[in-house]
Scaffold this motif. Structure first.
Motif, PDB file in Angstrom:
ATOM      1  N   ARG A  32      60.995  66.934  19.792  1.00  0.00           N
ATOM      2  CA  ARG A  32      59.709  67.554  20.139  1.00  0.00           C
ATOM      3  C   ARG A  32      59.374  68.696  19.191  1.00  0.00           C
ATOM      4  O   ARG A  32      58.234  68.838  18.750  1.00  0.00           O
ATOM      5  N   THR A  35      58.270  67.313  15.871  1.00  0.00           N
ATOM      6  CA  THR A  35      56.903  66.789  15.956  1.00  0.00           C
ATOM      7  C   THR A  35      55.890  67.928  15.912  1.00  0.00           C
ATOM      8  O   THR A  35      54.908  67.876  15.168  1.00  0.00           O
ATOM      9  N   ARG A  36      56.138  68.962  16.708  1.00  0.00           N
ATOM     10  CA  ARG A  36      55.199  70.090  16.770  1.00  0.00           C
ATOM     11  C   ARG A  36      55.161  70.853  15.443  1.00  0.00           C
ATOM     12  O   ARG A  36      54.093  71.247  14.981  1.00  0.00           O
ATOM     13  N   GLY A  38      55.755  69.590  12.575  1.00  0.00           N
ATOM     14  CA  GLY A  38      55.051  68.688  11.669  1.00  0.00           C
ATOM     15  C   GLY A  38      53.544  68.777  11.830  1.00  0.00           C
ATOM     16  O   GLY A  38      52.802  68.754  10.841  1.00  0.00           O
ATOM     17  N   TYR A  39      53.076  68.865  13.077  1.00  0.00           N
ATOM     18  CA  TYR A  39      51.631  69.033  13.311  1.00  0.00           C
ATOM     19  C   TYR A  39      51.138  70.314  12.642  1.00  0.00           C
ATOM     20  O   TYR A  39      50.059  70.346  12.070  1.00  0.00           O
ATOM     21  N   THR A  40      51.945  71.357  12.733  1.00  0.00           N
ATOM     22  CA  THR A  40      51.547  72.662  12.201  1.00  0.00           C
ATOM     23  C   THR A  40      51.410  72.643  10.683  1.00  0.00           C
ATOM     24  O   THR A  40      50.456  73.191  10.135  1.00  0.00           O
ATOM     25  N   GLY A  42      51.427  69.793   8.736  1.00  0.00           N
ATOM     26  CA  GLY A  42      50.754  68.603   8.236  1.00  0.00           C
ATOM     27  C   GLY A  42      51.651  67.606   7.541  1.00  0.00           C
ATOM     28  O   GLY A  42      51.185  66.797   6.739  1.00  0.00           O
ATOM     29  N   GLU A  43      52.954  67.638   7.833  1.00  0.00           N
ATOM     30  CA  GLU A  43      53.856  66.610   7.304  1.00  0.00           C
ATOM     31  C   GLU A  43      55.007  66.398   8.272  1.00  0.00           C
ATOM     32  O   GLU A  43      55.291  67.246   9.115  1.00  0.00           O
ATOM     33  N   LYS A  44      55.652  65.256   8.129  1.00  0.00           N
ATOM     34  CA  LYS A  44      56.736  64.903   9.044  1.00  0.00           C
ATOM     35  C   LYS A  44      57.939  65.818   8.831  1.00  0.00           C
ATOM     36  O   LYS A  44      58.348  66.076   7.706  1.00  0.00           O
TER      37      LYS A  44
END
Length: 115
Positions: A32, A35-36, A38-40, A42-44
């Motif tokens: 989790r 994922t979060r 990565g959202y911040t 902009g990449e995995k």
């Protein structure tokens, strides 16, 4: 009070156990987090990288407060978690052999298994 290296490890283990009971499975949590994060950005991000980021956070805190026992303990635990996350990554997609596919003569002779 003077503390031995082992005392830090024992304290870290106690806290790691407490956090496990409080937050649940570390693999789910770091998935989790990854994922979060990565959202911040902009990449995995992998769970291992998420643990490394948390280590860097604690190191940054040590930059501001040269000795914080809490940060030292947290670094120990995040380092252990980083190791666990990477070992999980290294094994989760590896194809597993069935019993029929395992050469037990290699196992009995101490040769490394690739499964």
């Amino acid at each position: 009070m003077r503390k031995s290296p082992k005392a830090f490890l024992v304290q870290a283990e106690t806290i790691l156990d407490q956090r496990g009971r409080e937050y649940g499975d570390c693999f789910d949590l770091f998935e989790r987090m990854a994922t979060r994060f990565g959202y911040t950005i902009g990449e995995k991000i992998t769970p291992y990288q998420a643990a490394r980021i948390m280590i860097e956070l604690k190191l940054a805190r040590l930059d501001l407060n040269p000795y914080s026992e809490d940060s030292i303990i947290d670094i120990i635990n995040y380092t252990a978690l980083a190791g666990a996350m990477q070992s999980h990554e290294d094994t989760k997609d590896r194809p597993r052999k069935t019993l029929k596919e395992i050469d037990f003569s290699d196992v009995l002779n101490g040769k490394p298994s690739d499964s």
